[in-house]
Design a protein around this motif. Sequence first.
Motif, PDB file in Angstrom:
ATOM      1  N   VAL A 115      29.207  41.912  44.317  1.00 28.77           N
ATOM      2  CA  VAL A 115      30.204  40.840  44.398  1.00 28.77           C
ATOM      3  C   VAL A 115      30.000  40.073  45.703  1.00 28.77           C
ATOM      4  O   VAL A 115      29.833  40.667  46.772  1.00 28.77           O
ATOM      5  N   THR A 116      30.006  38.740  45.614  1.00 29.23           N
ATOM      6  CA  THR A 116      29.817  37.909  46.806  1.00 29.23           C
ATOM      7  C   THR A 116      31.099  37.229  47.259  1.00 29.23           C
ATOM      8  O   THR A 116      31.187  36.798  48.408  1.00 29.23           O
ATOM      9  N   ASP A 117      32.085  37.107  46.373  1.00 27.17           N
ATOM     10  CA  ASP A 117      33.334  36.457  46.747  1.00 27.17           C
ATOM     11  C   ASP A 117      34.441  36.975  45.845  1.00 27.17           C
ATOM     12  O   ASP A 117      34.207  37.304  44.673  1.00 27.17           O
ATOM     13  N   VAL A 118      35.657  37.073  46.383  1.00 26.82           N
ATOM     14  CA  VAL A 118      36.818  37.485  45.599  1.00 26.82           C
ATOM     15  C   VAL A 118      38.019  36.675  46.055  1.00 26.82           C
ATOM     16  O   VAL A 118      38.167  36.377  47.251  1.00 26.82           O
ATOM     17  N   LYS A 119      38.869  36.271  45.119  1.00 32.76           N
ATOM     18  CA  LYS A 119      40.119  35.596  45.414  1.00 32.76           C
ATOM     19  C   LYS A 119      41.245  36.318  44.683  1.00 32.76           C
ATOM     20  O   LYS A 119      41.096  36.687  43.505  1.00 32.76           O
ATOM     21  N   VAL A 120      42.364  36.515  45.378  1.00 34.66           N
ATOM     22  CA  VAL A 120      43.533  37.186  44.817  1.00 34.66           C
ATOM     23  C   VAL A 120      44.611  36.141  44.574  1.00 34.66           C
ATOM     24  O   VAL A 120      45.094  35.514  45.520  1.00 34.66           O
ATOM     25  N   GLY A 121      44.992  35.941  43.317  1.00 35.22           N
ATOM     26  CA  GLY A 121      46.041  34.998  42.980  1.00 35.22           C
ATOM     27  C   GLY A 121      47.347  35.700  42.682  1.00 35.22           C
ATOM     28  O   GLY A 121      47.450  36.931  42.747  1.00 35.22           O
ATOM     29  N   ALA A 122      48.372  34.915  42.351  1.00 35.18           N
ATOM     30  CA  ALA A 122      49.681  35.483  42.043  1.00 35.18           C
ATOM     31  C   ALA A 122      49.691  36.189  40.701  1.00 35.18           C
ATOM     32  O   ALA A 122      50.538  37.057  40.468  1.00 35.18           O
ATOM     33  N   GLU A 138      32.239  31.625  33.921  1.00 34.69           N
ATOM     34  CA  GLU A 138      31.386  30.476  34.189  1.00 34.69           C
ATOM     35  C   GLU A 138      30.148  30.923  34.959  1.00 34.69           C
ATOM     36  O   GLU A 138      30.219  31.771  35.839  1.00 34.69           O
ATOM     37  N   ILE A 139      28.993  30.364  34.604  1.00 36.71           N
ATOM     38  CA  ILE A 139      27.729  30.702  35.243  1.00 36.71           C
ATOM     39  C   ILE A 139      27.413  29.677  36.330  1.00 36.71           C
ATOM     40  O   ILE A 139      27.701  28.497  36.192  1.00 36.71           O
ATOM     41  N   GLY A 140      26.807  30.130  37.408  1.00 40.43           N
ATOM     42  CA  GLY A 140      26.367  29.225  38.463  1.00 40.43           C
ATOM     43  C   GLY A 140      27.465  28.839  39.428  1.00 40.43           C
ATOM     44  O   GLY A 140      27.421  27.759  40.014  1.00 40.43           O
ATOM     45  N   ALA A 141      28.456  29.701  39.625  1.00 36.85           N
ATOM     46  CA  ALA A 141      29.565  29.389  40.529  1.00 36.85           C
ATOM     47  C   ALA A 141      29.210  29.758  41.960  1.00 36.85           C
ATOM     48  O   ALA A 141      28.514  30.735  42.219  1.00 36.85           O
ATOM     49  N   GLU A 142      29.700  28.955  42.885  1.00 29.89           N
ATOM     50  CA  GLU A 142      29.504  29.231  44.306  1.00 29.89           C
ATOM     51  C   GLU A 142      30.807  29.561  45.011  1.00 29.89           C
ATOM     52  O   GLU A 142      30.841  30.405  45.895  1.00 29.89           O
ATOM     53  N   LYS A 143      31.902  28.889  44.648  1.00 32.70           N
ATOM     54  CA  LYS A 143      33.196  29.140  45.271  1.00 32.70           C
ATOM     55  C   LYS A 143      34.292  28.989  44.222  1.00 32.70           C
ATOM     56  O   LYS A 143      34.121  28.263  43.241  1.00 32.70           O
ATOM     57  N   ILE A 144      35.440  29.669  44.449  1.00 34.20           N
ATOM     58  CA  ILE A 144      36.537  29.649  43.495  1.00 34.20           C
ATOM     59  C   ILE A 144      37.861  29.438  44.217  1.00 34.20           C
ATOM     60  O   ILE A 144      38.008  29.755  45.392  1.00 34.20           O
ATOM     61  N   SER A 145      38.828  28.887  43.480  1.00 36.36           N
ATOM     62  CA  SER A 145      40.181  28.678  43.988  1.00 36.36           C
ATOM     63  C   SER A 145      41.152  28.987  42.861  1.00 36.36           C
ATOM     64  O   SER A 145      40.933  28.578  41.715  1.00 36.36           O
ATOM     65  N   LEU A 146      42.232  29.724  43.175  1.00 34.17           N
ATOM     66  CA  LEU A 146      43.174  30.183  42.149  1.00 34.17           C
ATOM     67  C   LEU A 146      44.544  29.564  42.362  1.00 34.17           C
ATOM     68  O   LEU A 146      45.098  29.625  43.467  1.00 34.17           O
ATOM     69  N   VAL A 204      30.841  20.918  48.031  1.00 31.88           N
ATOM     70  CA  VAL A 204      30.219  21.917  48.886  1.00 31.88           C
ATOM     71  C   VAL A 204      31.182  23.009  49.341  1.00 31.88           C
ATOM     72  O   VAL A 204      30.753  24.011  49.907  1.00 31.88           O
ATOM     73  N   ALA A 205      32.489  22.835  49.157  1.00 30.92           N
ATOM     74  CA  ALA A 205      33.442  23.849  49.624  1.00 30.92           C
ATOM     75  C   ALA A 205      34.679  23.835  48.769  1.00 30.92           C
ATOM     76  O   ALA A 205      35.032  22.821  48.177  1.00 30.92           O
ATOM     77  N   ILE A 206      35.343  24.989  48.692  1.00 33.47           N
ATOM     78  CA  ILE A 206      36.579  25.127  47.940  1.00 33.47           C
ATOM     79  C   ILE A 206      37.431  26.168  48.638  1.00 33.47           C
ATOM     80  O   ILE A 206      36.922  27.098  49.246  1.00 33.47           O
ATOM     81  N   SER A 207      38.760  25.997  48.624  1.00 35.93           N
ATOM     82  CA  SER A 207      39.635  26.947  49.290  1.00 35.93           C
ATOM     83  C   SER A 207      40.858  27.210  48.457  1.00 35.93           C
ATOM     84  O   SER A 207      41.302  26.330  47.721  1.00 35.93           O
ATOM     85  N   PRO A 208      41.446  28.409  48.533  1.00 38.76           N
ATOM     86  CA  PRO A 208      42.595  28.737  47.734  1.00 38.76           C
ATOM     87  C   PRO A 208      43.849  28.075  48.285  1.00 38.76           C
ATOM     88  O   PRO A 208      43.881  27.675  49.433  1.00 38.76           O
ATOM     89  N   GLY A 249      32.758  13.015  45.135  1.00 45.83           N
ATOM     90  CA  GLY A 249      32.729  14.464  45.013  1.00 45.83           C
ATOM     91  C   GLY A 249      33.655  15.162  45.985  1.00 45.83           C
ATOM     92  O   GLY A 249      34.207  14.561  46.897  1.00 45.83           O
ATOM     93  N   PHE A 250      33.831  16.446  45.756  1.00 41.16           N
ATOM     94  CA  PHE A 250      34.735  17.244  46.564  1.00 41.16           C
ATOM     95  C   PHE A 250      34.032  17.864  47.766  1.00 41.16           C
ATOM     96  O   PHE A 250      32.884  18.272  47.687  1.00 41.16           O
ATOM     97  N   VAL A 251      34.758  17.989  48.881  1.00 43.46           N
ATOM     98  CA  VAL A 251      34.289  18.799  49.996  1.00 43.46           C
ATOM     99  C   VAL A 251      35.271  19.927  50.298  1.00 43.46           C
ATOM    100  O   VAL A 251      34.940  20.855  51.026  1.00 43.46           O
ATOM    101  N   ASP A 252      36.485  19.867  49.748  1.00 45.53           N
ATOM    102  CA  ASP A 252      37.437  20.962  49.884  1.00 45.53           C
ATOM    103  C   ASP A 252      38.474  20.839  48.780  1.00 45.53           C
ATOM    104  O   ASP A 252      38.748  19.736  48.288  1.00 45.53           O
ATOM    105  N   LEU A 253      39.039  21.979  48.388  1.00 43.41           N
ATOM    106  CA  LEU A 253      39.974  22.007  47.267  1.00 43.41           C
ATOM    107  C   LEU A 253      40.967  23.124  47.492  1.00 43.41           C
ATOM    108  O   LEU A 253      40.589  24.246  47.835  1.00 43.41           O
ATOM    109  N   GLY A 254      42.255  22.840  47.343  1.00 45.28           N
ATOM    110  CA  GLY A 254      43.294  23.842  47.498  1.00 45.28           C
ATOM    111  C   GLY A 254      44.249  23.811  46.325  1.00 45.28           C
ATOM    112  O   GLY A 254      44.569  22.733  45.803  1.00 45.28           O
TER     113      GLY A 254
END
Length: 376
Positions: A286-293, A314-322, A372-376, A9-14
């Motif tokens: 809103v609990t989290d926001v990410k700004v992509g290109a 998508e339902i049940g999301a905790e973190k996002i990466s763009l 458990v974690a994700i990063s842009p 599984g993932f612990v970080d994603l960019g």
Amino acid sequence: ESDGPSFEGFVDLGAYNDDTCAVHTNGSITCWGDDNTLPFIYKEGDYVEVELGMGSPVSDSNGDEYRDSGACALDDDGVLECWNLGTFSTTKSAPTSGTFTSLSGGQHFCAVSSTSTIECWGPDNQGESSDVPTWTNFSSVSPGYGLTCAVTTDKHAECWGVTSADISAAHIDPAASLDEEKYLDIGASTRRACAILIDRSIECYGRGHFGAPATPPAGFFKSIESNAETINQNALHKGDTSGVPQSIIQSKADIGFCAISTDGNLSCWGGPDNIFSTISYDGRPVTDVKVGAAHVCVIDDLGEIWCSNQDTREIGAEKISLGSLFTCAILDDGNVKCWGAGGYGQLGDGTNYYSSNTATQTASLGAGQTAVAISP
């Protein structure tokens, strides 16, 4: 084009451009996406964080040129390792010693060291990587395009890079704008910066590449996000059949800023209307926001994702990466799903669909493994 990972599984994603790197629970790293811009790689180690950013000019099999992606990672001792970094007319090399507590990517890379100093590396045309203040009390750093801003533990803010008094661009002048101890957070974009102050209001400084100021909203805010990722031919010209010669186009687009207020409302400003004005959500906090290109995504308090220019929610999301034109999310069950542009393997599911509005599980995370974690 490379498939995504099929183990642990993932612990970080960019993500950056058409590429993604993931840190797995066993400490290894896998990168997938477009092999032309960031070759598929599996690295064993004890990594805990990975970030992607701008790489070198490259040509694909058709002779089309574009920017590739570079990657940097920290291991559990805070030791830095980078690969596939770009070579520019003016470049500062990545540090080869020291340890770090956090890492940020984008047009260039920066990290906060274990002694609270900052190191930056990569493109350095305006001093964004080399003109770092020598203070020893930094708490966070935000790399912009040709600009870097940071906040100290005593709530001072400083910017360097494109900061000289240029009438045509109205660059940020930190000596005039930021010389007070009143800052909680700051985001750097293209020749502009916006900061959250101690009273939770927002101030913005400078003008963007096209001379437009970033006029902030009124209110009280708890977090701010920015993006200075350039809209280049990775997003605009790959697969073009018009016959127009392809070349490296760095438009230095003014992507802008988004902030979440203390009561969970979203405000976005200073960016293209086709990115900001098309986002709509159900009005829940809103609990989290990410700004992509090319798009913006938010998560509301029910874990539902809402994105501009993308249909999937998508339902049940905790973190996002763009990435440039795709989105990946960690769900509350630990699975990772991606959707959007997939013509270069961005979705990591073994397919090369040009575009998918169906959230697709990237890969099996392995028995008992969760992200458990994700990063842009």
